[in-house]
Structure formats: structure tokens, C-alpha cells
Scaffold this motif. Structure first.
Motif, short mmCIF file in Angstrom:
data_model
loop_
_atom_site.label_atom_id
_atom_site.label_comp_id
_atom_site.label_asym_id
_atom_site.label_seq_id
_atom_site.Cartn_x
_atom_site.Cartn_y
_atom_site.Cartn_z
N PRO A 130 0.81 -1.21 0.00
CA PRO A 130 0.00 0.00 0.00
C PRO A 130 0.85 1.27 0.00
O PRO A 130 1.95 1.30 0.56
CB PRO A 130 -0.80 -0.12 1.30
N LEU A 131 0.32 2.29 -0.65
CA LEU A 131 0.95 3.61 -0.62
C LEU A 131 0.46 4.35 0.62
O LEU A 131 -0.74 4.39 0.89
CB LEU A 131 0.58 4.39 -1.89
N CYS A 132 1.38 4.93 1.37
CA CYS A 132 1.04 5.59 2.63
C CYS A 132 1.14 7.11 2.49
O CYS A 132 1.82 7.63 1.60
CB CYS A 132 1.97 5.12 3.75
N TYR A 133 0.45 7.81 3.39
CA TYR A 133 0.54 9.26 3.44
C TYR A 133 1.99 9.66 3.73
O TYR A 133 2.65 9.08 4.58
CB TYR A 133 -0.36 9.83 4.53
N GLY A 134 2.47 10.66 2.99
CA GLY A 134 3.83 11.13 3.16
C GLY A 134 4.87 10.33 2.42
O GLY A 134 6.05 10.69 2.43
N GLN A 135 4.47 9.25 1.75
CA GLN A 135 5.42 8.42 1.00
C GLN A 135 5.56 8.96 -0.41
O GLN A 135 4.58 9.26 -1.08
CB GLN A 135 4.94 6.97 0.98
N LYS A 136 6.78 9.07 -0.88
CA LYS A 136 7.06 9.68 -2.18
C LYS A 136 6.78 8.68 -3.30
O LYS A 136 7.07 7.49 -3.19
CB LYS A 136 8.50 10.17 -2.25
N PHE A 137 6.22 9.21 -4.42
CA PHE A 137 5.90 8.38 -5.57
C PHE A 137 5.90 9.24 -6.83
O PHE A 137 6.03 10.47 -6.77
CB PHE A 137 4.53 7.70 -5.40
N VAL A 138 5.74 8.57 -7.97
CA VAL A 138 5.69 9.24 -9.28
C VAL A 138 4.39 8.82 -9.97
O VAL A 138 4.05 7.63 -9.97
CB VAL A 138 6.90 8.87 -10.15
N LEU A 139 3.68 9.78 -10.53
CA LEU A 139 2.47 9.50 -11.30
C LEU A 139 2.85 9.45 -12.78
O LEU A 139 3.29 10.45 -13.35
CB LEU A 139 1.41 10.58 -11.08
N LYS A 140 2.65 8.28 -13.41
CA LYS A 140 3.02 8.11 -14.81
C LYS A 140 1.80 7.75 -15.65
O LYS A 140 0.87 7.09 -15.18
CB LYS A 140 4.07 7.01 -14.96
N THR A 141 1.83 8.20 -16.90
CA THR A 141 0.80 7.79 -17.84
C THR A 141 1.07 6.36 -18.30
O THR A 141 2.14 5.81 -18.06
CB THR A 141 0.77 8.73 -19.06
N HIS A 210 3.45 18.48 -4.15
CA HIS A 210 4.67 18.39 -4.94
C HIS A 210 5.87 18.52 -4.01
O HIS A 210 6.00 19.52 -3.29
CB HIS A 210 4.70 19.50 -6.00
N CYS A 211 6.74 17.52 -4.00
CA CYS A 211 7.80 17.45 -3.01
C CYS A 211 8.83 18.57 -3.15
O CYS A 211 9.32 19.10 -2.16
CB CYS A 211 8.48 16.09 -3.07
N LYS A 212 9.18 18.95 -4.37
CA LYS A 212 10.23 19.95 -4.55
C LYS A 212 9.77 21.34 -4.12
O LYS A 212 10.48 22.04 -3.39
CB LYS A 212 10.68 19.98 -6.01
#
Length: 261
Positions: A130-141, A210-212
């Protein structure tokens, strides 16, 4: 007074050039048709590729959002979904999304390569958890028509910003830098820190950060623009807060997957 001295069927003037011109027009048309370059063929190509039906991931029993899930990101207040905004010119010359590609919020909610995103790990690992709150990820098409592009943003500059609001732009890029890394936040700022590390639940109201830049994805319903797919709303990366320091409706989204029958 001049009188006609020939039969109306007699060809006069540049008749051979006129006949040749008509034949050349027919030949050019046939060559474009065989090569698939007619406008009607290109429009049909777009319908078969960028607007074809796609399947979202099935909802799990506990409704947890998983890495690798195919999702729609729906803006709650407007009922729109985050979608790529392909220009009419690009849609005629390409059967898939190309970098850079602008984004918008569209009322066309049917899952298709324009609006289906896959949740990928930020470090490239293939995770099945599972993806958790605060965990970094990338959204890809999606691969193929989607082009496997990543959702991208950066600080606004004079030459690179949203067209109407002039706020930080959101696009799709073929990029692997920190500009494509995001994280989900809990809507309630009072329990946001406590919720970090807990799985994101499908259907809950969430904030895409957005993390940056530490700015949130926003739908600007007051800024609309006509596209080949209808009237669509501008999307930017900007945090909007009310008097209680809580995000306003511009920043509130929810995740949509395929619910079991």
C-alpha cells in the motif's frame, strides 16, 4: 458583331491543363488517403488511441491504494478529472502523448490514456504494497498511447507558468528528476502528522503535494479554455488556504478506481 464559328463541344483555351490539374488533385487525394494523412483519418486515429477505453485497477477489500494501481484523480468540487491536454496540431501528427504535454481538468471522465495514471515508486523499485501518506511516488501515464510520461511541476518563471493564472505550471514530462516526485497528504491539517505512514484509502479526500516546491495540485475552475475535447479547466501547482490554515476546495481531490460490482 462576332459570331461563334465552332460547336460548343469544341475544346478551346487551356483545356488540356485544366484536365491535367483535375487529375493531379485526384492523385494527391488518393496518395494522402493511402498514407493516412487525411484530416478525417487523423481524427479517427486520435479516437482510437488517445480516447480509447482503459481499465482502472480493481478496488481492494480494505480499499487501500497500492503501488502500481491505475487510477483517475478526480477534483471533488468541479467533478473533473486530471487529464492531459493535447493540442489539435499534436493530436493530428502523433498517436501518443509527447513530452512536454500540458494538463487540464476535464469533464470527460471515462478512463482513457488521457486521464489514467499509474502510481510508481520514486526510486524505481517495483513495490507490491500500500501507498502511505507522506510516502514519495511518481504518477506516470500508461505505456503506448500514454507515452509513459511523468507528472511534472516546478517553480513559476516568466516564461514557464500556467497560461491564464500565471501560477506554477503542471505538465507531463519524460523526466526522472525530483520535479516529478509527489506525495499524498491527509485533508485535515490537525491530524496530518499522525496520518503519515498510514495507507491511503481510495475514496477519501486527499491533497496531492509536490515534493520539490511543497505546493499542492490545484484546479482553477475560474480559468477555462476550449480544447479539442471540450471546455476544460486550468490546472496548476499552488496551495490555497482558508482562514483556519486548511486547504480550500481548489486543492481537494479523490482517487477513483474500478469498484467491484
Amino acid at each position: 458583331m462576332a459570331t461563334r464559328t465552332y460547336n460548343p463541344a469544341v475544346r478551346v483555351g487551356n483545356w488540356i491543363e485544366d484536365v491535367q490539374l483535375e487529375e493531379d488533385i485526384i492523385k494527391d487525394f488518393q496518395e494522402k488517403k493511402d498514407a493516412g494523412e487525411l484530416l478525417i483519418q487523423k481524427t479517427h486515429n486520435v479516437m482510437n488511441n488517445l480516447l480509447r477505453q482503459e481499465k482502472l485497477s480493481a478496488q481492494t477489500e480494505n480499499k487501500h491504494l497500492m503501488f502500481g494501481s491505475r487510477i483517475n484523480l478526480c477534483h471533488i468540487a468541479s467533478g473533473t478529472v486530471l487529464s492531459s491536454k493535447v493540442s489539435e496540431l499534436k493530436s493530428r501528427t502523433s498517436s501518443q502523448l509527447k513530452s512536454p504535454c500540458d494538463m487540464s481538468a476535464s469533464l470527460m471522465t471515462n478512463p482513457c490514456p488521457r486521464n489514467v495514471f499509474q502510481i510508481c515508486s520514486a526510486d524505481g523499485e517495483i513495490l507490491k504494497k500500500p501507498l502511505c501518506y507522506g510516502q514519495k511516488f511518481v504518477l506516470k501515464t500508461l505505456p503506448g498511447p500514454g507515452g509513459e510520461l511523468s507528472l511534472w511541476s516546478d517553480r513559476a518563471t516568466f516564461t514557464k507558468c500556467a497560461a491564464k493564472s500565471r501560477l506554477p505550471v503542471v505538465q507531463l514530462h519524460d523526466d526522472s528528476s525530483y520535479n516529478v516526485v509527489w506525495q499524498f497528504h491527509c485533508r485535515n491539517p490537525l491530524i496530518r502528522m499522525e496520518m503519515e505512514g498510514n495507507p491511503v484509502v481510495v475514496g477519501d479526500t486527499i491533497i496531492l503535494n509536490h515534493c520539490k516546491t511543497n505546493q499542492n495540485l490545484a484546479c482553477m475552475s475560474q480559468y477555462q479554455r476550449r480544447t479539442p475535447y471540450g471546455q476544460e479547466m486550468e490546472v496548476c501547482c499552488k496551495t490555497f488556504l482558508d482562514s483556519h490554515k486548511a486547504e480550500t476546495e481548489e486543492n481537494l481531490w479523490t482517487i477513483v478506481v474500478n469498484k467491484p460490482e
